[in-house]
Design a protein around this motif. Structure first.
Motif, PDB file in Angstrom:
ATOM      1  N   GLN A  41       6.086  -2.229  -1.512  1.00 58.88           N
ATOM      2  CA  GLN A  41       4.993  -1.929  -2.439  1.00 58.88           C
ATOM      3  C   GLN A  41       5.470  -1.320  -3.760  1.00 58.88           C
ATOM      4  OE1 GLN A  41       2.671  -0.117   1.089  1.00 58.88           O
ATOM      5  NE2 GLN A  41       1.079  -0.753  -0.320  1.00 58.88           N
TER       6      GLN A  41
ATOM      7  N   HIS B 206       7.750  -1.132   7.595  1.00 54.72           N
ATOM      8  CA  HIS B 206       6.435  -0.992   6.959  1.00 54.72           C
ATOM      9  C   HIS B 206       5.943  -2.389   6.561  1.00 54.72           C
ATOM     10  CE1 HIS B 206       3.662   1.991   4.837  1.00 54.72           C
ATOM     11  NE2 HIS B 206       3.136   0.815   4.573  1.00 54.72           N
ATOM     12  N   PHE B 207       5.459  -3.109   7.532  1.00 55.19           N
ATOM     13  CA  PHE B 207       4.801  -4.430   7.407  1.00 55.19           C
ATOM     14  C   PHE B 207       5.706  -5.649   7.141  1.00 55.19           C
ATOM     15  CE2 PHE B 207       0.702  -2.101   5.912  1.00 55.19           C
ATOM     16  CZ  PHE B 207       0.338  -1.882   7.223  1.00 55.19           C
TER      17      PHE B 207
ATOM     18  N   ASN C 218       5.178   1.384  10.961  1.00 59.51           N
ATOM     19  CA  ASN C 218       3.947   1.779  10.296  1.00 59.51           C
ATOM     20  C   ASN C 218       2.798   0.883  10.741  1.00 59.51           C
ATOM     21  OD1 ASN C 218       2.440   3.185   8.009  1.00 59.51           O
ATOM     22  ND2 ASN C 218       2.154   1.023   7.461  1.00 59.51           N
ATOM     23  N   GLU C 219       1.734   1.471  11.221  1.00 54.36           N
ATOM     24  CA  GLU C 219       0.470   0.785  11.518  1.00 54.36           C
ATOM     25  C   GLU C 219       0.622  -0.531  12.280  1.00 54.36           C
ATOM     26  OE1 GLU C 219      -1.854   0.500   7.926  1.00 54.36           O
ATOM     27  OE2 GLU C 219      -2.283   2.635   7.955  1.00 54.36           O
TER      28      GLU C 219
ATOM     29  N   ASN D 164      -2.458   7.868  10.037  1.00 55.23           N
ATOM     30  CA  ASN D 164      -2.908   7.369   8.736  1.00 55.23           C
ATOM     31  C   ASN D 164      -4.426   7.268   8.835  1.00 55.23           C
ATOM     32  OD1 ASN D 164      -0.182   6.994   8.336  1.00 55.23           O
ATOM     33  ND2 ASN D 164      -0.294   4.782   8.029  1.00 55.23           N
TER      34      ASN D 164
ATOM     35  N   TYR E  65      -8.125   6.837   6.724  1.00 56.11           N
ATOM     36  CA  TYR E  65      -8.819   6.539   5.475  1.00 56.11           C
ATOM     37  C   TYR E  65     -10.332   6.595   5.571  1.00 56.11           C
ATOM     38  CZ  TYR E  65      -4.403   5.136   3.420  1.00 56.11           C
ATOM     39  OH  TYR E  65      -3.128   5.154   2.931  1.00 56.11           O
TER      40      TYR E  65
ATOM     41  N   TRP F 273     -14.135   1.468   1.002  1.00 58.61           N
ATOM     42  CA  TRP F 273     -14.046   2.258   2.225  1.00 58.61           C
ATOM     43  C   TRP F 273     -14.873   3.533   2.101  1.00 58.61           C
ATOM     44  CZ3 TRP F 273      -7.926   2.099   2.409  1.00 58.61           C
ATOM     45  CH2 TRP F 273      -7.537   0.768   2.607  1.00 58.61           C
TER      46      TRP F 273
ATOM     47  N   GLU G 246      -0.512   9.325   6.143  1.00 55.40           N
ATOM     48  CA  GLU G 246      -1.201   8.717   5.003  1.00 55.40           C
ATOM     49  C   GLU G 246      -2.651   9.168   4.966  1.00 55.40           C
ATOM     50  OE1 GLU G 246      -1.200   4.426   4.392  1.00 55.40           O
ATOM     51  OE2 GLU G 246       0.870   4.331   5.130  1.00 55.40           O
TER      52      GLU G 246
ATOM     53  N   TRP H 124      -1.317   9.189   0.220  1.00 59.61           N
ATOM     54  CA  TRP H 124      -1.017   7.813  -0.158  1.00 59.61           C
ATOM     55  C   TRP H 124      -1.735   7.518  -1.458  1.00 59.61           C
ATOM     56  CZ3 TRP H 124       2.372   4.256   1.537  1.00 59.61           C
ATOM     57  CH2 TRP H 124       2.316   3.009   0.866  1.00 59.61           C
TER      58      TRP H 124
ATOM     59  N   GLU I 277      -0.837  -3.346  -3.565  1.00 62.36           N
ATOM     60  CA  GLU I 277      -1.692  -3.147  -2.396  1.00 62.36           C
ATOM     61  C   GLU I 277      -1.861  -4.470  -1.636  1.00 62.36           C
ATOM     62  OE1 GLU I 277      -2.614  -0.631  -0.769  1.00 62.36           O
ATOM     63  OE2 GLU I 277      -4.192  -1.454   0.488  1.00 62.36           O
ATOM     64  N   TRP I 278      -0.734  -5.029  -1.182  1.00 65.55           N
ATOM     65  CA  TRP I 278      -0.718  -6.199  -0.313  1.00 65.55           C
ATOM     66  C   TRP I 278      -1.613  -7.333  -0.845  1.00 65.55           C
ATOM     67  CZ3 TRP I 278       3.559  -5.408   2.058  1.00 65.55           C
ATOM     68  CH2 TRP I 278       3.936  -4.117   2.408  1.00 65.55           C
TER      69      TRP I 278
ATOM     70  N   PHE J 156      -4.117   3.814  -6.080  1.00 65.11           N
ATOM     71  CA  PHE J 156      -4.066   4.922  -5.128  1.00 65.11           C
ATOM     72  C   PHE J 156      -3.224   6.101  -5.645  1.00 65.11           C
ATOM     73  CE2 PHE J 156      -5.228   1.618  -1.991  1.00 65.11           C
ATOM     74  CZ  PHE J 156      -5.977   2.319  -1.060  1.00 65.11           C
TER      75      PHE J 156
HETATM   76  C1  NOJ Z   1      -1.945   1.801   4.860  1.00 67.16           C
HETATM   77  C2  NOJ Z   1      -0.620   1.161   4.629  1.00 67.16           C
HETATM   78  O1  NOJ Z   1       0.384   1.750   5.401  1.00 67.16           O
HETATM   79  C3  NOJ Z   1      -0.228   1.079   3.173  1.00 67.16           C
HETATM   80  O2  NOJ Z   1       0.811   0.149   3.062  1.00 67.16           O
HETATM   81  C4  NOJ Z   1      -1.416   0.749   2.321  1.00 67.16           C
HETATM   82  O3  NOJ Z   1      -1.081   0.549   0.988  1.00 67.16           O
HETATM   83  C5  NOJ Z   1      -2.430   1.868   2.445  1.00 67.16           C
HETATM   84  N1  NOJ Z   1      -2.829   2.019   3.817  1.00 67.16           N
HETATM   85  C6  NOJ Z   1      -3.690   1.654   1.634  1.00 67.16           C
HETATM   86  O4  NOJ Z   1      -4.348   0.530   2.072  1.00 67.16           O
END
Ligand code: NOJ
Length: 400
Positions: free
Chosen positions: A22, A114-115, A158-159, A258, A260, A286, A311, A349, A356-357, A365
């Motif tokens: 990212q 991380h993804f 991560n996640e 994490n 949100y 969100w 996060e 975060w 942001e993917w 952010f």
């Molecule tokens: C979770 C993820 O780990 C991160 O990569 C992402 O940017 C943030 N949340 C916000 O969506």
């Protein structure tokens, strides 16, 4: 507790987080890069924040703001650009990042996955490739050897459930939608990834404290009077929040949370994506529900392990929202601690506006704004505000 009811425990890690793909830029050996080229994201990641080169000044910024920790990730595709060939330069780079943190007195919190995946692995099945757990463990062992003796807090993955959900169920992330049998297989496989990585890293450096960063959603039934909404809440909470943790908890020294948002359930596997009737929303759509963080920490405490909020953050245009968001979520963390949760830190975060993917660069952010054309960093007011909380270890007098 400290001298006043607004103090955090001493040594509490106030920090900020990023992940390699990212922010680094030019990460062309990973599956996401290929996905972006096929139109899978609103913008390609491109040069991102050029953090691969600019990390010394970015970590200096973490320090200057008054923060005590920096969470970042190691990029597998850089460290092992071809199967079995480890790149000494990339390993040295991440060691240098850790050293930079250490010389400034900033605690590094390092994520190993991380993804993203190296394309050589995604090309032959990614997570579902027969030997992917062994390959992940070997990569983790190599990174642990490089960082040995220098890092305390390590997150293997991560996640994992977000990866399964976005990648395999919804298919808006790599590898793309897959049948249910593969969804289950991927989730199971990510459990063995963690277990095997845990064993490998433990052997190399028993002093590293190992955990995972688990995304936690505060599920609620949209209509508490509707049995299906309630059942949906129970099922989704179990599948999304607890299933993975229940399996890996005996291989964790701590749990990263994490958090949100709250999400309302309307059926067994159905939720209302955006419309949360009773809460304001971020730019991502969100809902903003600080209480959900308190509830997450309280429930996750039940695992009997220390917790770190790895996060929590907001995408918004008006920075005053970020200030309010941070205050209210830190107050929720503080409350959870007061109620007995062993929370060791909070990582906002993100440190920087970043990629942001699938959403590209629009969501902001960051505590620090980044001009993608010039790479100029501009510290937002919220960063100063949060830095002040970090420096004093105390919540502000008034939180609106
Ligand atoms: C979770 C993820 O780990 C991160 O990569 C992402 O940017 C943030 N949340 C916000 O969506």
């Amino acid at each position: 507790m400290g001298p006043t009811a607004r103090d955090f425990p001493s040594g509490f890690l106030f920090g900020a987080a990023t992940s390699a793909h990212q922010v680094e830029g030019g990460n062309d050996g990973c599956d996401w890069w290929a996905w972006e080229r096929r139109g899978g994201a609103k913008d390609p990641s491109g040069a991102a924040c050029d953090h691969y080169r600019r990390y010394p000044e970015d970590i200096a910024l973490v320090k200057e703001l008054g923060l005590g920790s920096y969470r970042f990730s190691v990029e597998w595709a850089r460290v092992e650009p071809e199967e079995g060939r480890f790149d000494e330069g990339a390993l040295r780079h991440y060691r240098d990042m850790v050293e930079r943190c250490r010389e400034l007195g900033v605690e590094p919190i390092v994520t190993f996955h991380h993804f993203t995946l190296p394309t050589w692995l995604s090309d032959r099945g990614g997570v579902l490739a027969r030997d992917s757990s062994r390959l992940f463990a070997r990569y983790c062992r190599t990174v642990a050897e490089a960082l040995k003796g220098r890092v305390t807090w390590v997150l293997t993955i991560n996640e994992p459930m977000v990866l399964v959900l976005m990648g395999y169920v919804q298919g808006v992330w790599p590898p793309g939608k897959r049948p249910a049998s593969q969804v289950i297989k991927a989730a199971r496989r990510l459990v063995s990834w963690h277990e095997e990585a845990f064993a490998a890293i433990r052997q190399v450096d028993p002093a590293m404290r190992l955990g995972i960063a688990k995304h936690w959603i505060d599920f609620r039934p949209l209509d508490a009077g509707d049995a299906m909404h309630r059942l949906g809440r129970r099922l989704q909470h179990q599948l999304f929040n607890r299933w993975y943790l229940d399996r890996v908890k005996s291989h964790c020294d701590f749990i990263g949370i994490n958090y949100y948002a709250r999400q309302y359930t309307t059926g067994l596997l159905r939720q209302v994506p955006l419309a949360t009737p009773d809460a304001p929303r971020t730019e991502m759509g969100w809902s903003i529900v600080p209480e959900g963080l308190h509830l997450a920490l309280t429930e996750a405490s039940g695992y009997g392990l220390p917790l770190i909020v790895t996060e929590n953050g907001i995408a918004c245009r008006d920075d005053r929202w970020r200030i309010r968001y941070i205050d209210r979520h830190l107050a929720a963390v503080h409350e959870a601690i007061a109620a007995g949760a062993d929370v060791r830190g909070y990582q906002y975060w993100s440190l920087l506006d970043n990629f942001e993917w699938a959403e590209g660069y629009r969501p902001q952010f960051g505590l620090v704004a980044v001009d993608l054309g010039t790479q100029k960093r501009t510290v937002r007011e919220s960063a100063r505000h949060y830095g002040e909380i970090a420096r004093t270890g105390r919540l502000p007098d008034a939180i609106d």
